[in-house]
Structures are given as structure tokens and as C-alpha cells.
Motif scaffolding. Structure first.
Motif, PDB file in Angstrom:
ATOM      1  N   ARG A  57      -4.475   4.048   1.293  1.00  0.00           N
ATOM      2  CA  ARG A  57      -5.057   2.588   1.514  1.00  0.00           C
ATOM      3  C   ARG A  57      -6.301   2.553   1.104  1.00  0.00           C
ATOM      4  O   ARG A  57      -6.879   1.591   0.431  1.00  0.00           O
ATOM      5  N   SER A  58      -7.166   3.780   1.728  1.00  0.00           N
ATOM      6  CA  SER A  58      -8.665   3.665   1.413  1.00  0.00           C
ATOM      7  C   SER A  58      -8.878   3.884  -0.153  1.00  0.00           C
ATOM      8  O   SER A  58      -9.855   3.156  -0.565  1.00  0.00           O
ATOM      9  N   ALA A  59      -8.095   4.519  -0.898  1.00  0.00           N
ATOM     10  CA  ALA A  59      -8.219   4.673  -2.490  1.00  0.00           C
ATOM     11  C   ALA A  59      -7.898   3.568  -2.883  1.00  0.00           C
ATOM     12  O   ALA A  59      -8.718   2.883  -4.009  1.00  0.00           O
ATOM     13  N   ASP A  60      -7.161   2.696  -2.541  1.00  0.00           N
ATOM     14  CA  ASP A  60      -6.752   1.270  -3.271  1.00  0.00           C
ATOM     15  C   ASP A  60      -7.693   0.465  -3.007  1.00  0.00           C
ATOM     16  O   ASP A  60      -7.891  -0.390  -3.913  1.00  0.00           O
ATOM     17  N   VAL A  61      -8.582   0.257  -1.532  1.00  0.00           N
ATOM     18  CA  VAL A  61      -9.565  -0.451  -1.664  1.00  0.00           C
ATOM     19  C   VAL A  61     -10.741   0.046  -2.470  1.00  0.00           C
ATOM     20  O   VAL A  61     -11.550  -0.904  -3.165  1.00  0.00           O
ATOM     21  N   ASP A  62     -10.873   1.197  -2.497  1.00  0.00           N
ATOM     22  CA  ASP A  62     -12.214   1.692  -3.475  1.00  0.00           C
ATOM     23  C   ASP A  62     -11.735   1.305  -4.963  1.00  0.00           C
ATOM     24  O   ASP A  62     -12.718   0.837  -5.678  1.00  0.00           O
ATOM     25  N   ALA A  63     -10.553   1.549  -5.239  1.00  0.00           N
ATOM     26  CA  ALA A  63     -10.223   0.850  -6.691  1.00  0.00           C
ATOM     27  C   ALA A  63     -10.486  -0.482  -7.177  1.00  0.00           C
ATOM     28  O   ALA A  63     -10.756  -0.795  -8.063  1.00  0.00           O
ATOM     29  N   ALA A  64     -10.025  -1.173  -5.969  1.00  0.00           N
ATOM     30  CA  ALA A  64     -10.325  -2.699  -6.022  1.00  0.00           C
ATOM     31  C   ALA A  64     -11.574  -3.242  -6.183  1.00  0.00           C
ATOM     32  O   ALA A  64     -12.199  -4.011  -6.955  1.00  0.00           O
ATOM     33  N   LYS A  65     -12.547  -2.393  -5.388  1.00  0.00           N
ATOM     34  CA  LYS A  65     -13.834  -2.538  -5.427  1.00  0.00           C
ATOM     35  C   LYS A  65     -14.625  -2.237  -6.719  1.00  0.00           C
ATOM     36  O   LYS A  65     -15.455  -3.061  -7.330  1.00  0.00           O
ATOM     37  N   THR A  79       1.614   1.465   9.419  1.00  0.00           N
ATOM     38  CA  THR A  79       1.301   2.606   9.048  1.00  0.00           C
ATOM     39  C   THR A  79       0.296   3.496   9.647  1.00  0.00           C
ATOM     40  O   THR A  79      -0.989   3.098   9.769  1.00  0.00           O
ATOM     41  N   LEU A  80       0.559   4.560  10.174  1.00  0.00           N
ATOM     42  CA  LEU A  80      -0.416   5.597  10.949  1.00  0.00           C
ATOM     43  C   LEU A  80      -1.149   6.498  10.152  1.00  0.00           C
ATOM     44  O   LEU A  80      -2.330   6.848  10.617  1.00  0.00           O
ATOM     45  N   PHE A  81      -0.436   7.010   9.303  1.00  0.00           N
ATOM     46  CA  PHE A  81      -1.008   8.072   8.390  1.00  0.00           C
ATOM     47  C   PHE A  81      -0.755   7.899   6.959  1.00  0.00           C
ATOM     48  O   PHE A  81       0.623   7.725   6.690  1.00  0.00           O
ATOM     49  N   ASP A  82      -1.306   7.726   6.022  1.00  0.00           N
ATOM     50  CA  ASP A  82      -1.155   7.629   4.765  1.00  0.00           C
ATOM     51  C   ASP A  82      -1.608   8.642   3.564  1.00  0.00           C
ATOM     52  O   ASP A  82      -1.766   8.327   2.342  1.00  0.00           O
ATOM     53  N   SER A 105      -5.889  -5.880   3.348  1.00  0.00           N
ATOM     54  CA  SER A 105      -4.853  -6.443   4.442  1.00  0.00           C
ATOM     55  C   SER A 105      -3.759  -4.970   4.803  1.00  0.00           C
ATOM     56  O   SER A 105      -3.106  -5.296   5.661  1.00  0.00           O
ATOM     57  N   ALA A 106      -3.827  -4.339   3.888  1.00  0.00           N
ATOM     58  CA  ALA A 106      -2.867  -3.045   4.219  1.00  0.00           C
ATOM     59  C   ALA A 106      -3.086  -2.338   5.284  1.00  0.00           C
ATOM     60  O   ALA A 106      -2.233  -1.640   5.814  1.00  0.00           O
ATOM     61  N   TYR A 107      -4.215  -2.329   5.734  1.00  0.00           N
ATOM     62  CA  TYR A 107      -4.723  -1.556   7.101  1.00  0.00           C
ATOM     63  C   TYR A 107      -3.949  -2.483   8.256  1.00  0.00           C
ATOM     64  O   TYR A 107      -3.987  -1.546   9.346  1.00  0.00           O
ATOM     65  N   TYR A 108      -3.483  -3.638   8.243  1.00  0.00           N
ATOM     66  CA  TYR A 108      -3.229  -4.321   9.319  1.00  0.00           C
ATOM     67  C   TYR A 108      -1.572  -4.227   9.659  1.00  0.00           C
ATOM     68  O   TYR A 108      -0.973  -4.199   8.469  1.00  0.00           O
TER      69      TYR A 108
END
Length: 519
Positions: A372-380, A365-368, A326-329
Motif C-alpha cells: 500500500r505504501s508503494a501504491d501511494v508513492d507511485a500515485a504521488k 489488511t494487517l501486513f502487506d 483508502s487501502a489503509y482503511y
């Protein structure tokens, strides 16, 4: 596509209706992230230690909450109910569960607007007088005191368009259920530990009885040998051997007091008492060996609280993936305020002084840098870890049950052999002493036969203890009659109260003052 809603011409009632409808619409939005599905695990059709066992016993015969009554021991029946209210390990897990329930309520609160009210009042002196060159006030009649004030209500709300809040609620609810299952598992573990300690204490009492009888027998043998020594019919070494044998048995009997005291102290702590508060009376009766209905392996997934806890952790971590996605939105928030302001204060609540405002904001957020990608991968990855932990817990549960069943089967065979061995050892010791009195054998033969008799009886007693311990362990490994149906859903308002009522009721301890003696 842009949608506009005009509110200038809506009355207060229609505006309230619109606000409720909008709230429902936003909260019914989509939820990003994967929906939870329990991973499949391989479940054997039968237990290998139960050949031909393909169907579960009827539920009526399955061990229920008071599984310990199957041992038919008054001390176990008396103390086991105290574990749920007085054991400190259970109380700690109960507090953790209550904390998890509070976290669910805190997360759920984010679904609703925050409503506040502010009021202010000011009293000030305002005047238009002038000051002369001499420093005196001129035209002071123009000075006046003014009272002013405002009263305003405000509303702010971040609609859960992408399901971040609902995924958080889902995560916290699953975590709370995991804590509830952990509480049940801790309770069951401590109850099994109490049954184990009592079985070990009862076995120690039986060993004490056995050694007391042995000491009496050895004393009788020493008396006989001493009389023969006075008559000069035996070698003096026979007296020394008989006396040494007697003193060794006395020493072993005294040493058992250490183990018995430690078991009694452990029992007191398990029921939340100080060791000096509980005195357990000596008993010659061993607990009965219960018959445990096992059922098919698939029922183990529903009856083991540690398996349920591991499964709920999977569900919580699956929801955490949705929170990370959801952080992507974009984040959207709405705010509004309405109230009255007036100076002077008189007539503050008149319609002419009514003010209001509406506002909204959105951020993305336009650039981080890949955060966010790292957070999603960590959650998975964390979810994959919970899946492995769940499957490992299931495999370990099957191993536990198979170990208990094999232990019960093998020890039953050993017990049958030892029954015959005990009879032969008793008869052998009797014959050896009769032959010694007849002068056909020396006392070494008698001592050897008596040592064999004592050792065989102690081995038989230890096997009996092991069978009881395996039975107690099997009750625990089968879940003790617990079921996943007992898990409450903390997202429902009545669930926390019901859950709390079914757990540590009132949190009262049973430790009283003074010393308590139990059978």
C-alpha cells in the motif's frame, strides 16, 4: 466507541427511513487523500512580440468557433464544418470520450446498494411406501408429490466510509473532462490542418498561374529570338538558351500538378471522404490575411484545450492518490435479505412464511510487505509527472503563440521589401529584353533578368503563403475561441447528453457517393 441500533421493533416504513438515512450518512463520510488545487504557473503579463499590449480585446472581437471565416475563402468556409462530423481522428477521440463518460457512470454506481431478487420452485415425489422381497411396491398409497418454493429479495452494500468510491468517481470525472478537452483539441488541430492544406493548395494554384504566364512570356521571347536567328542577326546559342528556358518553365509547371493533387487528397481525407470523391476546382484567389485579436497571456490557460486536458489529468491523478490511501482503511460491507419460503408451495406469500436476515462484515489488511505504501508513492509520483506535463504544456503554448506572432511580424516586413523587389524585377526584365532587341546586350542578360523576375515573384508568393499559415497556426495556438467553460461535469446526469450533443452530432458522415466538385 460502539453504537448499536435495535431494529426488532421497527416497522417496515421506519426501517426504510432508517436505511435511507444510513445510506446518506455513510456516503457523506470523510474522503482520505489530498483535495485538488490547481498548481500555480508563471504567466507573463504581455507577449514579447506585442510591445505595450497589456489588456485583452473584448470578447466580442475574439475568435469564436467559426474562426476560419476570417480567411474569407469559400472552400474553407464550406469544408471546415465537416471536420467535426466526418474526420476520423475526431471520431476516434469522440469514442474515447464516450468511453470515459461510461467509466464515470460505472464508478458512480458503486455508491449505491446492489439489490437483487431470487425465486425458486421445486416439485418432488416423496413417499413412505416399502418394497417387498420380490421387488414390488407395498403401500404405494402413502407416496405423494410435493411442491415447494421460495421468493427472496437481497441487498448488499459497501458504504463508502473513507471516500474510495467518491475519489474514484472524482478521478474518472476528471479523466472524462480531459477526454472532452482532448476531443476539442483534436477537432481544432484537424480544422487548422484543413485550413493549412487549403492555403497550400491555393498557393499552388497561384504558382501555376504564375508559371503559365511565365511560359507564355518565354514562348513570346523564343518566337522573337527565332525570327532574329532566321535573319542571321544573332548567335544561334541565343535560340538554344531561350528554348531551354521555356522548357524548364514548362517542366516546373507540370511538376506542380503532383503537389496540387496531394493537397487535394489531403483535404478530402480531412473531411472524411475518399480522395476520388472530392475534386477541388482551380482558383486564382488567395485567402485573405486575417487580423487576429490576441489578448493577454493569462487567457491562454482558459482557451487552449490541450492545456485544459493536461490540467484535468492532474486533477484525476490527484484523486488517484486518495484511492491509493483508502487501502489503509478497513473494508466494510452490509447485507440483508427478506422473503418467503414454503413447502408445500400453496400459501407462499403468507406472513407466517416470512423470513429475513441481516449481516455485516469488515476486513483489514494487517501486513502487506509495503504494498500500500508503494501504491501511494507511485500515485504521488504520477501526480508530480502530470504537474510537470501541465507546466510544460503551458510553456509550449506560450512558445507557439510567440513563434506565430514573431513570424507574422517579420514576414510582414519581408513582404514590404519584396513588393519593391518584384516591381524592380519586372522593370529589369522588361528593360533587358528591350536592350537585347536593340542589340546592346546579349541574351544571357535577358535570361538572367527573367530568372530573377520569376524567382522574386515566387518568393513573394511563398512569403504570402507563410503569413497565411502563421495566421492559421495562431488561431489554433490561441484555442480557436474554445473555452474551459465548455467542459461538462459528467457527475451530473444531464452532462453526458449535453456533451454528446455538442460534439459529434449523430456521428453522421458527409461523404456521399459519386464525385463532388467544390470551388
Amino acid at each position: 466507541m460502539t453504537m448499536k441500533i435495535s431494529i426488532e421493533r421497527l416497522g417496515p416504513r421506519r426501517m426504510a427511513t432508517l436505511a435511507v438515512a444510513t445510506l446518506a450518512l455513510f456516503n457523506a463520510g470523510c474522503m482520505v487523500g489530498p483535495d485538488y488545487h490547481r498548481p500555480q504557473v508563471r504567466v507573463p503579463a504581455t507577449y514579447s512580440e506585442l510591445p505595450g499590449w497589456t489588456q485583452a480585446e473584448p470578447n466580442a472581437s475574439a475568435p469564436k468557433g467559426n474562426w476560419w471565416t476570417a480567411f474569407n475563402d469559400p472552400l474553407i468556409d464550406e469544408l471546415e464544418p465537416l471536420v467535426v462530423v466526418s474526420n476520423q481522428t475526431v471520431r476516434a477521440d469522440y469514442a474515447n470520450y464516450q468511453e470515459a463518460l461510461a467509466e464515470v457512470r460505472a464508478a458512480h454506481a458503486s455508491l449505491f446498494p446492489t439489490i437483487g431478487a431470487t425465486g425458486s420452485a421445486t416439485r418432488e415425489r416423496a413417499g413412505s411406501g416399502s418394497v417387498s422381497s420380490a421387488g414390488t411396491l407395498v403401500n404405494s398409497a402413502a407416496a405423494r408429490v410435493v411442491n415447494s418454493g421460495s421468493l427472496e429479495g437481497n441487498v448488499s452494500w459497501a458504504p463508502d466510509l473513507w471516500g474510495q468510491v467518491r475519489r474514484t468517481v472524482e478521478e474518472n470525472a476528471a479523466t472524462a473532462q480531459s477526454s472532452e478537452a482532448t476531443l476539442a483539441n483534436a477537432t481544432l488541430s484537424e480544422q487548422v490542418a484543413l485550413a493549412t492544406a487549403i492555403i497550400e493548395l491555393r498557393t499552388t494554384d497561384a504558382n501555376i498561374d504564375l508559371l503559365e504566364k511565365t511560359v507564355d512570356a518565354y514562348q513570346h521571347y523564343l518566337d522573337v529570338v527565332t525570327e532574329q536567328d532566321r535573319a542571321g542577326t544573332i548567335a544561334p546559342s541565343d535560340v538554344i538558351t531561350a528554348r531551354s528556358q521555356l522548357n524548364t518553365a514548362k517542366s516546373d509547371l507540370i511538376a506542380l500538378g503532383v503537389a496540387r493533387a496531394q493537397y487535394a487528397h489531403a483535404i478530402a481525407v480531412l473531411v472524411g471522404k475518399n480522395p476520388e470523391e472530392l475534386e477541388v476546382a482551380h482558383s486564382a484567389a488567395m485567402p485573405a490575411l486575417p487580423s487576429v485579436p490576441v489578448g493577454v497571456p493569462s487567457t491562454l490557460l482558459e482557451r487552449r484545450p490541450d492545456i485544459a486536458a493536461a490540467e484535468r489529468k492532474m486533477a484525476a491523478q490527484n484523486a488517484a492518490i486518495g484511492v491509493a490511501v483508502s487501502a489503509y482503511y478497513p473494508e466494510i460491507s452490509l447485507s440483508g435479505a427478506a422473503g418467503f419460503t414454503q413447502s408445500p408451495l400453496s400459501g407462499l406469500l403468507k406472513i407466517a412464511n416470512y423470513v429475513w436476515s441481516l449481516g455485516g462484515s469488515a476486513s483489514e489488511t494487517l501486513f502487506d510487505g509495503g504494498l500500500r505504501s508503494a501504491d501511494v508513492d507511485a500515485a504521488k509520483a504520477a501526480y508530480d509527472a502530470t504537474v510537470a506535463n501541465y507546466r510544460g504544456t503551458v510553456l509550449g503554448a506560450f512558445q507557439n503563440v510567440e513563434d506565430d506572432l514573431s513570424g507574422l511580424r517579420i514576414l510582414a516586413e519581408q513582404a514590404d521589401v519584396l513588393d519593391a523587389a518584384v516591381r524592380d524585377a519586372d522593370r529589369g526584365a522588361e528593360i533587358a529584353f528591350n536592350e537585347y532587341q536593340a542589340g546592346t546586350v546579349d541574351y544571357t542578360t535577358v535570361a538572367t533578368a527573367q530568372a530573377t523576375q520569376l524567382s522574386t515573384r515566387q518568393t513573394a508568393l511563398n512569403v504570402q503563403e507563410s503569413r497565411l499559415l502563421h495566421a492559421a497556426s495562431l488561431f489554433g495556438d490561441l484555442g480557436g475561441g474554445w473555452s474551459t467553460d465548455e467542459l461538462h461535469d459528467p457527475r451530473h446526469p444531464a452532462a453526458p447528453a449535453a456533451a454528446a450533443a455538442g460534439s459529434v452530432q449523430g456521428g453522421a458522415t458527409s461523404a456521399g457517393s459519386g464525385e463532388e466538385k467544390v470551388q
